[in-house]
Design a protein around this motif. Structure first.
Motif, PDB file in Angstrom:
ATOM      1  N   CYS A  19       0.850  -1.187   0.000  1.00  0.00           N
ATOM      2  CA  CYS A  19       0.000   0.000   0.000  1.00  0.00           C
ATOM      3  C   CYS A  19       0.889   1.242   0.000  1.00  0.00           C
ATOM      4  N   HIS A  20       0.463   2.255  -0.728  1.00  0.00           N
ATOM      5  CA  HIS A  20       1.198   3.525  -0.768  1.00  0.00           C
ATOM      6  C   HIS A  20       0.184   4.637  -0.991  1.00  0.00           C
ATOM      7  N   ASP A  21       0.291   5.720  -0.210  1.00  0.00           N
ATOM      8  CA  ASP A  21      -0.587   6.856  -0.453  1.00  0.00           C
ATOM      9  C   ASP A  21      -0.055   7.642  -1.651  1.00  0.00           C
ATOM     10  N   VAL A  22      -0.907   8.484  -2.228  1.00  0.00           N
ATOM     11  CA  VAL A  22      -0.504   9.242  -3.416  1.00  0.00           C
ATOM     12  C   VAL A  22      -0.360  10.728  -3.109  1.00  0.00           C
ATOM     13  N   SER A  23      -0.230  11.078  -1.839  1.00  0.00           N
ATOM     14  CA  SER A  23      -0.224  12.481  -1.428  1.00  0.00           C
ATOM     15  C   SER A  23       1.065  13.232  -1.748  1.00  0.00           C
ATOM     16  N   ASP A  24       2.105  12.531  -2.174  1.00  0.00           N
ATOM     17  CA  ASP A  24       3.374  13.194  -2.474  1.00  0.00           C
ATOM     18  C   ASP A  24       3.852  12.784  -3.859  1.00  0.00           C
ATOM     19  N   GLN A  59      -5.325  13.710  -1.005  1.00  0.00           N
ATOM     20  CA  GLN A  59      -5.267  13.098   0.323  1.00  0.00           C
ATOM     21  C   GLN A  59      -6.239  11.915   0.363  1.00  0.00           C
ATOM     22  N   ALA A  60      -5.951  10.948   1.197  1.00  0.00           N
ATOM     23  CA  ALA A  60      -6.816   9.778   1.423  1.00  0.00           C
ATOM     24  C   ALA A  60      -7.065   8.960   0.163  1.00  0.00           C
ATOM     25  N   ARG A  61      -6.069   8.945  -0.715  1.00  0.00           N
ATOM     26  CA  ARG A  61      -6.135   8.081  -1.899  1.00  0.00           C
ATOM     27  C   ARG A  61      -4.921   7.176  -1.848  1.00  0.00           C
ATOM     28  N   TYR A  62      -5.128   5.895  -2.106  1.00  0.00           N
ATOM     29  CA  TYR A  62      -4.076   4.895  -1.923  1.00  0.00           C
ATOM     30  C   TYR A  62      -3.974   3.983  -3.137  1.00  0.00           C
ATOM     31  N   ILE A  63      -2.769   3.497  -3.372  1.00  0.00           N
ATOM     32  CA  ILE A  63      -2.538   2.422  -4.338  1.00  0.00           C
ATOM     33  C   ILE A  63      -2.270   1.175  -3.520  1.00  0.00           C
ATOM     34  N   ILE A  64      -2.968   0.115  -3.831  1.00  0.00           N
ATOM     35  CA  ILE A  64      -2.735  -1.160  -3.157  1.00  0.00           C
ATOM     36  C   ILE A  64      -2.453  -2.228  -4.200  1.00  0.00           C
ATOM     37  N   SER A  65      -1.744  -3.247  -3.790  1.00  0.00           N
ATOM     38  CA  SER A  65      -1.578  -4.419  -4.644  1.00  0.00           C
ATOM     39  C   SER A  65      -2.110  -5.622  -3.884  1.00  0.00           C
ATOM     40  N   ILE A  66      -2.736  -6.503  -4.635  1.00  0.00           N
ATOM     41  CA  ILE A  66      -3.318  -7.717  -4.060  1.00  0.00           C
ATOM     42  C   ILE A  66      -3.040  -8.884  -4.997  1.00  0.00           C
ATOM     43  N   SER A  67      -3.199 -10.077  -4.480  1.00  0.00           N
ATOM     44  CA  SER A  67      -3.106 -11.256  -5.335  1.00  0.00           C
ATOM     45  C   SER A  67      -4.430 -11.416  -6.083  1.00  0.00           C
ATOM     46  N   LYS A  68      -4.371 -12.059  -7.231  1.00  0.00           N
ATOM     47  CA  LYS A  68      -5.598 -12.308  -8.008  1.00  0.00           C
ATOM     48  C   LYS A  68      -6.646 -13.027  -7.171  1.00  0.00           C
ATOM     49  N   GLU A  69      -6.165 -13.930  -6.310  1.00  0.00           N
ATOM     50  CA  GLU A  69      -7.085 -14.741  -5.503  1.00  0.00           C
ATOM     51  C   GLU A  69      -7.910 -13.897  -4.533  1.00  0.00           C
ATOM     52  N   LYS A  70      -7.421 -12.734  -4.168  1.00  0.00           N
ATOM     53  CA  LYS A  70      -8.123 -11.910  -3.187  1.00  0.00           C
ATOM     54  C   LYS A  70      -8.923 -10.771  -3.823  1.00  0.00           C
ATOM     55  N   SER A  71      -8.939 -10.695  -5.149  1.00  0.00           N
ATOM     56  CA  SER A  71      -9.624  -9.580  -5.804  1.00  0.00           C
ATOM     57  C   SER A  71     -11.132  -9.594  -5.572  1.00  0.00           C
ATOM     58  N   SER A  72     -11.740 -10.755  -5.573  1.00  0.00           N
ATOM     59  CA  SER A  72     -13.197 -10.797  -5.372  1.00  0.00           C
ATOM     60  C   SER A  72     -13.573 -10.394  -3.951  1.00  0.00           C
ATOM     61  N   ILE A  73     -12.807 -10.808  -2.954  1.00  0.00           N
ATOM     62  CA  ILE A  73     -13.098 -10.413  -1.573  1.00  0.00           C
ATOM     63  C   ILE A  73     -12.888  -8.913  -1.403  1.00  0.00           C
ATOM     64  N   LEU A  74     -11.860  -8.360  -2.051  1.00  0.00           N
ATOM     65  CA  LEU A  74     -11.623  -6.918  -1.981  1.00  0.00           C
ATOM     66  C   LEU A  74     -12.806  -6.151  -2.581  1.00  0.00           C
TER      67      LEU A  74
END
Length: 125
Positions: A19-24, A59-74
């Motif tokens: 996870c990484h915020d995009v504020s900077d 502010q309060a915007r994030y980039i996240i990475s997930i595995s394909k297997e967890k995309s539906s739960i996300l």
């Protein structure tokens, strides 16, 4: 439910990998930093947005990475909590260190990482 609480929830439930915020610097700078930290490239060449979207320091915007297997739960959890999600691209395989950009240009992450280290070393002296 706000975005920060949502990210905290995802971390506690072990749903996201990074996870990484995009504020900077905005989305593209954050992606480059994430790629350098992991030594992995990613492909975001399908993003068709303006420069203000790509470099906006919201502010309060994030980039996240997930595995394909967890995309539906996300997707399910974000819908339940009324959190907007947008697919930006995908992380490359382990030996692919190229960040592919929306204008079809690319950055070699290893080269960027090395230049970043050299610049900082020269700067501090």
């Amino acid at each position: 439910y706000n975005n920060g609480l949502f990210i905290n929830f995802l971390i506690k439930k072990n749903i996201i990998n990074t996870c990484h915020d995009v504020s900077d610097g905005g989305i593209l700078i954050s992606l480059a930093e994430m790629c350098m930290a992991s030594s992995l490239g990613c492909d975001v060449s399908s993003i068709k947005k303006s420069h203000s979207y790509l470099f906006g320091e919201d502010q309060a915007r994030y980039i996240i990475s997930i595995s394909k297997e967890k995309s539906s739960i996300l997707k399910k959890i974000s819908k339940e909590k009324n959190i907007f999600l947008e697919f930006l691209g995908k992380v490359n395989n382990i030996n692919d260190t190229i960040l592919k950009l929306p204008d079809k240009s690319y950055i070699n992450i290893i080269t960027l990482k090395n230049k970043s280290k050299l610049w900082f070393q020269k700067y501090i002296g």
